[in-house]
Design a protein around this motif. Structure first.
Motif, short mmCIF file in Angstrom:
data_model
loop_
_atom_site.label_atom_id
_atom_site.label_comp_id
_atom_site.label_asym_id
_atom_site.label_seq_id
_atom_site.Cartn_x
_atom_site.Cartn_y
_atom_site.Cartn_z
N LYS A 66 20.72 -1.23 -37.10
CA LYS A 66 20.96 0.14 -36.65
C LYS A 66 21.49 0.18 -35.21
O LYS A 66 22.31 1.02 -34.87
CB LYS A 66 19.65 0.95 -36.71
CG LYS A 66 19.26 1.46 -38.09
CD LYS A 66 17.97 2.26 -37.99
CE LYS A 66 17.50 2.77 -39.34
NZ LYS A 66 18.35 3.85 -39.87
N GLN A 67 21.00 -0.73 -34.37
CA GLN A 67 21.19 -0.60 -32.94
C GLN A 67 22.22 -1.54 -32.34
O GLN A 67 22.63 -1.37 -31.19
CB GLN A 67 19.84 -0.82 -32.24
CG GLN A 67 18.79 0.20 -32.64
CD GLN A 67 17.37 -0.24 -32.31
OE1 GLN A 67 17.15 -1.34 -31.79
NE2 GLN A 67 16.39 0.60 -32.62
N MET A 68 22.65 -2.55 -33.11
CA MET A 68 23.55 -3.57 -32.56
C MET A 68 24.82 -3.68 -33.39
O MET A 68 24.81 -3.39 -34.59
CB MET A 68 22.84 -4.94 -32.53
CG MET A 68 21.61 -4.98 -31.66
SD MET A 68 20.61 -6.49 -31.96
CE MET A 68 21.77 -7.77 -31.46
N GLU A 69 25.90 -4.13 -32.75
CA GLU A 69 27.10 -4.43 -33.49
C GLU A 69 26.84 -5.62 -34.41
O GLU A 69 26.02 -6.49 -34.12
CB GLU A 69 28.24 -4.78 -32.53
CG GLU A 69 28.66 -3.63 -31.63
CD GLU A 69 29.72 -4.07 -30.62
OE1 GLU A 69 30.16 -5.24 -30.71
OE2 GLU A 69 30.08 -3.26 -29.75
N ALA A 70 27.58 -5.66 -35.52
CA ALA A 70 27.34 -6.68 -36.53
C ALA A 70 27.41 -8.09 -35.94
O ALA A 70 26.52 -8.92 -36.19
CB ALA A 70 28.33 -6.53 -37.68
N ASN A 71 28.45 -8.38 -35.17
CA ASN A 71 28.58 -9.75 -34.67
C ASN A 71 27.46 -10.13 -33.72
O ASN A 71 27.05 -11.29 -33.67
CB ASN A 71 29.92 -9.96 -33.97
CG ASN A 71 30.16 -11.42 -33.66
OD1 ASN A 71 30.18 -12.26 -34.56
ND2 ASN A 71 30.30 -11.74 -32.38
N LYS A 72 26.94 -9.16 -32.97
CA LYS A 72 25.81 -9.46 -32.09
C LYS A 72 24.56 -9.79 -32.88
O LYS A 72 23.77 -10.65 -32.48
CB LYS A 72 25.56 -8.28 -31.14
CG LYS A 72 26.65 -8.11 -30.09
CD LYS A 72 26.33 -7.00 -29.11
CE LYS A 72 27.42 -6.89 -28.03
NZ LYS A 72 27.15 -5.79 -27.08
N VAL A 73 24.39 -9.11 -34.02
CA VAL A 73 23.26 -9.42 -34.91
C VAL A 73 23.43 -10.83 -35.46
O VAL A 73 22.51 -11.66 -35.41
CB VAL A 73 23.16 -8.42 -36.07
CG1 VAL A 73 22.03 -8.82 -37.03
CG2 VAL A 73 22.92 -7.01 -35.55
N PHE A 74 24.64 -11.13 -35.96
CA PHE A 74 24.89 -12.44 -36.56
C PHE A 74 24.69 -13.56 -35.53
O PHE A 74 24.09 -14.60 -35.83
CB PHE A 74 26.31 -12.51 -37.12
CG PHE A 74 26.60 -11.49 -38.20
CD1 PHE A 74 25.59 -10.91 -38.94
CD2 PHE A 74 27.91 -11.12 -38.47
CE1 PHE A 74 25.86 -9.97 -39.94
CE2 PHE A 74 28.20 -10.19 -39.46
CZ PHE A 74 27.17 -9.61 -40.19
N LYS A 75 25.19 -13.34 -34.34
CA LYS A 75 25.10 -14.35 -33.29
C LYS A 75 23.64 -14.58 -32.88
O LYS A 75 23.20 -15.72 -32.69
CB LYS A 75 25.92 -13.91 -32.07
CG LYS A 75 25.97 -14.94 -30.95
CD LYS A 75 26.84 -14.45 -29.79
CE LYS A 75 26.87 -15.47 -28.66
NZ LYS A 75 27.71 -14.98 -27.52
N LYS A 76 22.89 -13.50 -32.75
CA LYS A 76 21.47 -13.60 -32.38
C LYS A 76 20.69 -14.40 -33.41
O LYS A 76 19.92 -15.31 -33.07
CB LYS A 76 20.87 -12.20 -32.25
CG LYS A 76 19.36 -12.19 -32.07
CD LYS A 76 18.80 -10.78 -31.93
CE LYS A 76 17.29 -10.81 -31.81
NZ LYS A 76 16.72 -9.48 -31.51
N TYR A 77 20.89 -14.08 -34.70
CA TYR A 77 20.13 -14.75 -35.75
C TYR A 77 20.54 -16.22 -35.87
O TYR A 77 19.69 -17.10 -36.09
CB TYR A 77 20.31 -14.01 -37.08
CG TYR A 77 19.42 -12.80 -37.18
CD1 TYR A 77 18.51 -12.65 -38.23
CD2 TYR A 77 19.46 -11.79 -36.22
CE1 TYR A 77 17.67 -11.54 -38.32
CE2 TYR A 77 18.63 -10.69 -36.28
CZ TYR A 77 17.73 -10.57 -37.34
OH TYR A 77 16.89 -9.48 -37.41
N ASP A 78 21.83 -16.48 -35.75
CA ASP A 78 22.30 -17.86 -35.77
C ASP A 78 21.66 -18.66 -34.64
O ASP A 78 21.20 -19.79 -34.84
CB ASP A 78 23.83 -17.88 -35.62
CG ASP A 78 24.38 -19.29 -35.48
OD1 ASP A 78 24.38 -20.03 -36.49
OD2 ASP A 78 24.80 -19.65 -34.38
N SER A 79 21.57 -18.07 -33.48
CA SER A 79 20.99 -18.76 -32.33
C SER A 79 19.51 -19.03 -32.53
O SER A 79 19.04 -20.16 -32.35
CB SER A 79 21.19 -17.92 -31.06
OG SER A 79 20.54 -18.52 -29.96
#
Length: 549
Positions: free
Chosen positions: A353-366
């Protein structure tokens, strides 16, 4: 008569065309399976599909209940039927998590939400038996065997924390087994564990190492059913093998692991994890692993592969950002090491809801490759007891699919996510609104629902065919004209485009594919060729799913 033949001929042609359209969603054998990249379908056994109307009423459960608080007819045979129909395969599901199927309390109770029966499966009366409302042991055996033949793994739901509520038909277990007070306050470690979750939900004394006798009501029940001697014989053998004291938790562990050795289930989702001492789950893991090895040794023809038994825990409000440590306020607890492969992640819906898709993907990958390396999380957007789902009014079914199925980690599709099943049922109280019967009629007749389902099917199958989607490394390729990124796991390499604003897109794939490679868009079925390290993509969609042919 001539006109009738023409009509029948046209019907046949259109019917064939419709079947042909559905076959456009390609399928390929998954080269690898890892739980970290799995696509799990979570369903309430009683609310998914009624495969046997003859078992809809048992134990005189006839009292009027609050809306959606009684048994609705769903059963094990109903799930099996949908496996046979290819519903789960079409959806790209490679694991099914069912709510508990053990025998529930026979009576009902009102927790302040109207009279309720144990339709949900979390009110155990007898862990050794399947509730006849759900079906029989033969039904469960058929389901697991058929699922495995279709490459689908089965998770059952384990409850060790509590029995079912006390009713006129269901007396309280002895005080050596359960406590009936105090009620949990949830402000620190002790008053979250050594207490009852709610009023009238007896709490198993999981901390105890004292030898206890079987509850007299269970003894009487087994004797009436003619299986007392067999159950006691098995318990004696279990305690002799393990050396465990005859403490309450070890009885229940024996009963739960029997479903592994008898049916060959592949994992357990474990209920109310943080309400039980963490050492209980380390002990449970040891017993599950032993039982799974026993099943594989005794049934070599039924072994899917060398994947280990899977344990995923429900630590309510655990978030991927917590890493391995859940904070009770006065104490932090690591539930991963020597216990759970994965925990349910309560954070993903807020991130989406609160983050852009790529920021979500990058966070989870990290996070999955640093603080949680070697472990996983189970992401969900909707669940059976979360009153704040990602999309309660079902206005964003496409975004729900994209963020759930394309975010690194294991995905959990809640039944009806893929068909926009209504989550706002008038007249319900509390979580009942999340638990309506599966909306098969919409899938059959509503064109908008069919389009939503088709999107979920394509993403789900792509994910199932490529463990890289959930368990590979994420890399941004471009954020112009939409989001384009790759996921790579060993030799499994895919490229995904989301939110595309241009129908003609150039993508640099020079570090992924070779010149001359044929690259297919799984979403549109178009094929492109790599030239000078580039792909020139043309599409009418706002998404593409690229894989090497």
């Amino acid at each position: 008569m001539k006109n009738l033949l023409i009509i029948l001929s046209l019907f046949f042609i259109f019917s064939c065309q419709e079947k042909s359209e559905s076959k456009k969603i390609a399928k390929s054998d998954t080269q690898e399976f890892v739980w970290e990249g799995a696509n799990v379908y979570f369903l309430l056994t009683d609310r998914f599909n009624n495969g046997d109307v003859s078992n809809d009423l048992n134990f005189d459960r006839t009292q009027e209940t609050g809306k959606l608080r009684g048994f609705e007819g769903g059963d094990i045979k109903g799930i099996t039927q949908k496996i046979k129909d290819g519903y789960f395969t079409d959806l790209g599901i490679n694991a099914i998590w069912m709510t508990p199927v053990v025998e529930q309390i026979h009576g009902g109770t009102d927790e302040g939400t109207g009279m309720s029966y144990g339709y949900h499966g979390y009110w155990a009366k007898d862990w050794t038996n399947i509730d006849p409302n759900y079906g029989t042991k033969e039904d469960l055996k058929e389901l697991v065997d058929l699922a495995h033949k279709n490459g689908i793994r089965i998770l059952l739901d384990a409850v060790i924390n509590h029995t079912g509520p006390v009713t006129e038909k269901d007396p309280v277990w002895p005080s050596s087994w359960v406590r009936t007070e105090p009620q949990c306050e949830y402000s620190n470690y002790e008053n979250t564990i050594t207490c009852t979750l709610v009023k009238n939900l007896p709490d198993i004394r999981t901390e105890s190492n004292e030898n206890v006798e079987l509850p007299p009501q269970l003894v009487a029940k087994w004797k009436a059913e003619g299986r007392y001697e067999q159950e006691v014989k098995e318990l004696d053998a279990y305690f002799k093998r393990t050396g465990h004291p005859k403490a309450p938790r070890f009885y229940i562990m024996k009963w739960l692991t029997d479903y592994i050795t008898e049916f060959g289930i592949d994992g357990y989702r474990v209920d109310t994890v943080k309400h039980t001492e963490e050492f209980v789950w380390q002990e449970f893991k040891q017993e599950c692993d032993f039982a799974f090895e026993e099943f594989k040794k005794n049934n070599p023809d039924k072994v899917l592969d060398d994947t280990n038994f899977y344990l995923v825990g429900e630590v309510y409000n655990y978030a991927i950002s917590h890493g391995k440590a859940f904070d009770f306020g006065d104490k932090k607890v690591n539930y991963f090491d020597n216990a759970f492969n994965s925990l349910i992640n309560f954070e993903i819906k807020w991130n989406a809801k609160q983050m852009e898709a790529n920021k979500v993907f990058k966070k989870y990958d990290s996070l999955l490759n640093t603080s949680l390396k070697g472990y996983g999380v189970l992401n969900y957007m909707t669940s059976h007891d979360d009153g704040q789902p990602f999309d309660k009014d079902r206005s964003q079914p496409y975004k729900t699919a994209n963020m759930l199925l394309l975010t690194p980690g294991t995905s959990q599709v809640y039944y009806g996510d893929e068909s926009a099943r209504d989550l706002t049922i008038e007249g319900t109280v509390g979580d009942a609104t999340l638990r309506s019967f599966m909306n098969w009629n919409d899938i059959d007749k509503n064109e908008d629902t069919k389009k939503v389902l088709n999107h979920w099917q394509k993403l789900g199958q792509f994910r199932a065919n490529h463990m890289a989607v959930g368990a590979g490394r994420h890399q941004l390729i471009s954020n112009e004209n939409g989001l384009v990124f790759s996921r790579v796991r060993n030799e499994d390499k895919v490229v995904i485009g989301l939110h595309l604003t241009n129908k003609n897109i150039s993508v640099d794939v020079s570090n992924l594919y070779e010149d001359g490679d044929k690259i297919s868009d799984f979403y549109s079925n178009k094929v492109f060729e790599v030239n000078n390290g580039m792909l020139e993509i043309t599409t009418d969609n706002d998404i593409f799913l690229l894989e090497k042919k």
